[in-house]
Design an enzyme around this catalytic site. Structure first.
Site, PDB file in Angstrom:
ATOM      1  N   TYR A 100       0.936  -1.300   0.429  1.00  0.00           N
ATOM      2  CA  TYR A 100      -0.438  -0.293  -0.145  1.00  0.00           C
ATOM      3  C   TYR A 100       0.686   1.146   0.237  1.00  0.00           C
ATOM      4  O   TYR A 100       2.159   1.366   0.041  1.00  0.00           O
ATOM      5  CB  TYR A 100      -0.748  -0.307   1.523  1.00  0.00           C
ATOM      6  CG  TYR A 100      -1.639   1.061   1.484  1.00  0.00           C
ATOM      7  CD1 TYR A 100      -2.977   1.270   0.896  1.00  0.00           C
ATOM      8  CD2 TYR A 100      -1.954   2.131   2.496  1.00  0.00           C
ATOM      9  CE1 TYR A 100      -3.713   2.390   0.612  1.00  0.00           C
ATOM     10  CE2 TYR A 100      -2.444   2.808   2.719  1.00  0.00           C
ATOM     11  CZ  TYR A 100      -3.219   3.461   2.018  1.00  0.00           C
ATOM     12  OH  TYR A 100      -4.008   5.000   2.027  1.00  0.00           O
TER      13      TYR A 100
ATOM     14  N   THR B  66       1.916   3.715   1.880  1.00  0.00           N
ATOM     15  CA  THR B  66       2.397   4.042   3.061  1.00  0.00           C
ATOM     16  C   THR B  66       2.875   3.415   3.229  1.00  0.00           C
ATOM     17  O   THR B  66       4.002   3.480   4.510  1.00  0.00           O
ATOM     18  CB  THR B  66       1.332   4.577   3.911  1.00  0.00           C
ATOM     19  OG1 THR B  66       0.667   3.230   4.564  1.00  0.00           O
ATOM     20  CG2 THR B  66       0.684   4.994   3.271  1.00  0.00           C
ATOM     21  N   LYS B  67       2.998   1.765   3.123  1.00  0.00           N
ATOM     22  CA  LYS B  67       4.180   1.158   2.715  1.00  0.00           C
ATOM     23  C   LYS B  67       5.276   1.375   3.017  1.00  0.00           C
ATOM     24  O   LYS B  67       6.053   1.967   2.281  1.00  0.00           O
ATOM     25  CB  LYS B  67       3.697  -0.638   3.551  1.00  0.00           C
ATOM     26  CG  LYS B  67       2.452  -0.999   3.116  1.00  0.00           C
ATOM     27  CD  LYS B  67       1.651  -0.874   5.432  1.00  0.00           C
ATOM     28  CE  LYS B  67       0.870  -0.544   5.883  1.00  0.00           C
ATOM     29  NZ  LYS B  67      -0.886  -1.406   5.255  1.00  0.00           N
ATOM     30  N   ASN B  68       6.647   0.440   3.543  1.00  0.00           N
ATOM     31  CA  ASN B  68       8.150   0.836   3.325  1.00  0.00           C
ATOM     32  C   ASN B  68       8.229   0.372   1.558  1.00  0.00           C
ATOM     33  O   ASN B  68       9.214   0.832   1.795  1.00  0.00           O
ATOM     34  CB  ASN B  68       8.838  -0.349   4.205  1.00  0.00           C
ATOM     35  CG  ASN B  68       8.324  -0.557   5.732  1.00  0.00           C
ATOM     36  OD1 ASN B  68       8.347   0.873   5.790  1.00  0.00           O
ATOM     37  ND2 ASN B  68       9.476  -1.019   6.462  1.00  0.00           N
ATOM     38  N   ILE B  69       7.629  -0.696   1.111  1.00  0.00           N
ATOM     39  CA  ILE B  69       8.086   0.109  -0.163  1.00  0.00           C
ATOM     40  C   ILE B  69       6.504  -0.156  -0.535  1.00  0.00           C
ATOM     41  O   ILE B  69       5.907  -0.762  -0.158  1.00  0.00           O
ATOM     42  CB  ILE B  69       8.231  -1.148  -0.954  1.00  0.00           C
ATOM     43  CG1 ILE B  69       8.154  -2.609  -0.539  1.00  0.00           C
ATOM     44  CG2 ILE B  69      10.082  -1.025  -0.084  1.00  0.00           C
ATOM     45  CD1 ILE B  69       8.905  -3.564  -1.673  1.00  0.00           C
TER      46      ILE B  69
END
Ligand code: PLP
Length: 391
Positions: A190, A192-195
């Site tokens: 998603y 906002t996630k780390n990738i």
């Protein structure tokens, strides 16, 4: 200081919370896919699956439309459904619980440890019934759950472990990666996630048959390789062999993922640096900062959460959120505990007070920006905004 009339950042420079880092290589790859005409599920999805499986160190990875779908289909692939109970944490995004419900199973909550914010194995043990089929731990903020204790409970009661790794791509314990402790690891890409792949997810597993089942369930229940039916090897008939869903990933999304994947480590290091800067900057403020990572583990540094005690900070959590936003810095709340939401209260009679640690965290927590996209000057602004937003 809160009366300072000047915002730390003016409106036109508002710092968006969780802003993803997108570089030129991703953009070029997306454009190339668009121009190729193959924008659906195709060869880039296959490549992304293989490269992600190699990163985690598992034989199988199935790319999917979201982590929510990854959890849902993993639960189905574990043959868990109506009449079965799955134990999870109240300190999570609603999707962890919804996935259990979509599979027809019953979610059972076990409170977290107040300090690690992860599911408390003692509470899990107390929640086990003859109907319990699985534990669904969430490695909150990127901190590994106590997988030794959870693994022992699972072994004792013959339970599946389905890991929600939405925060924890980089997380390890003694070098062993999050997502490899249970039969299924469920990851999120998603925004906002780390990738990120804008929207997207992945299931990792060592179970070849389960991987094949998830692949089928993710595309209408059509037999494997149905996506090749429009390829250049001649039209192929497909068979519908199961009642599936529409949860496939597209080559446009995989175009992003393929170029984000090799940057995981560099971006992790950058977030670690920001995390440590925040720790130093806030050490003397009347705030609670995150617990240090446990020895022998690697924290994914997905979220930096401050806990606001209104008596000490002289400001309520919600007023702090408002002041941060007015100062041009986007903030998040991870999370209001699941039992705070009316849907679950109405359906299960859950009350926040039954899960006191999660309730307290949820009512006090504030997430501040921790993206690899932040510049040093952005971080200075976040720190200044936190200082001027206290009472
Ligand atoms: C983001 C998130 C999800 C859902 O991920 P999607 O890819 O948006 O479906 C599930 N669990 C947790 C803990 C999350 O943070």
């Amino acid at each position: 200081m809160a009366s300072d009339p000047l915002p730390v950042r003016p409106k036109d420079r508002f710092l968006v919370f969780g802003k993803p880092r997108i570089e030129q290589a991703e953009i070029d790859e997306v454009v190339a896919s668009l121009k190729s005409g193959w924008i659906g599920t195709g060869p880039k999805v296959g490549r992304f699956e293989r490269e992600f499986a190699a990163y985690i160190g598992v034989p199988h990875a199935v790319a999917i439309s979201s982590a929510t779908a990854a959890l849902h289909l993993s639960i189905l692939a574990a043959d868990i459904g109506p009449g079965d109970e799955v134990i999870t944490t109240p300190m999570t995004f609603c999707a962890s619980v919804n996935a259990i419900l979509h599979a027809g199973a019953t979610p059972v909550l076990a409170d977290v440890d107040r300090h690690t914010m992860n599911i408390d194995p003692a509470a899990v043990e107390r929640a086990v019934t003859p109907r319990t089929k699985a534990i669904l731990p969430v490695h909150f903020a990127g901190r590994m759950c106590d997988m030794r204790a959870l693994g022992a409970i699972a072994a004792k009661h013959k339970l599946e472990i389905i890991e929600d790794c939405a925060h924890s791509i980089e997380t390890t314990d003694q070098g062993r990666k999050a997502g490899t402790f249970g039969r299924f690891g469920c990851f999120s890409f998603y925004a906002t996630k780390n990738i990120t792949t804008a929207e997207g997810g992945m299931v990792t597993t060592t179970d070849e048959r389960a991987a094949a089942r998830i692949k089928i369930l993710a595309l209408h229940g059509m037999s494997k390789d149905a996506w090749k039916r429009y390829g250049d090897e001649g039209y192929k008939h497909y068979s519908v062999v199961d009642l599936g869903f529409k949860n496939n990933m597209t080559d446009l999304q995989a175009s992003l993922g393929l170029h984000q994947l090799p940057r995981i480590e560099a971006w992790w290091l950058r977030r670690k640096e920001l995390w440590q800067r925040y720790n130093r900057a806030f050490a003397d403020l009347p705030l609670e900062t995150p617990l240090a990572p446990a020895p022998g583990t690697r924290h994914a540094y997905h979220l930096y959460t401050l806990l606001i005690d209104p008596m000490r900070a002289k400001v309520s959590r919600d007023e702090f959120l408002t002041r941060m936003t007015k100062n041009g810095v986007g903030v998040g709340v991870h999370y209001m505990a699941v039992p705070e939401h009316p849907y679950y209260q109405n359906r299960f009679g859950w009350k926040p007070e039954q899960f006191p640690a999660s309730m307290e965290i949820g009512r006090r927590t504030v997430s501040i920006p921790l993206s690899a996209d932040l510049s040093d000057l952005d971080v200075d602004d976040v720190i200044r905004a936190v200082k001027v937003s206290l009472g």
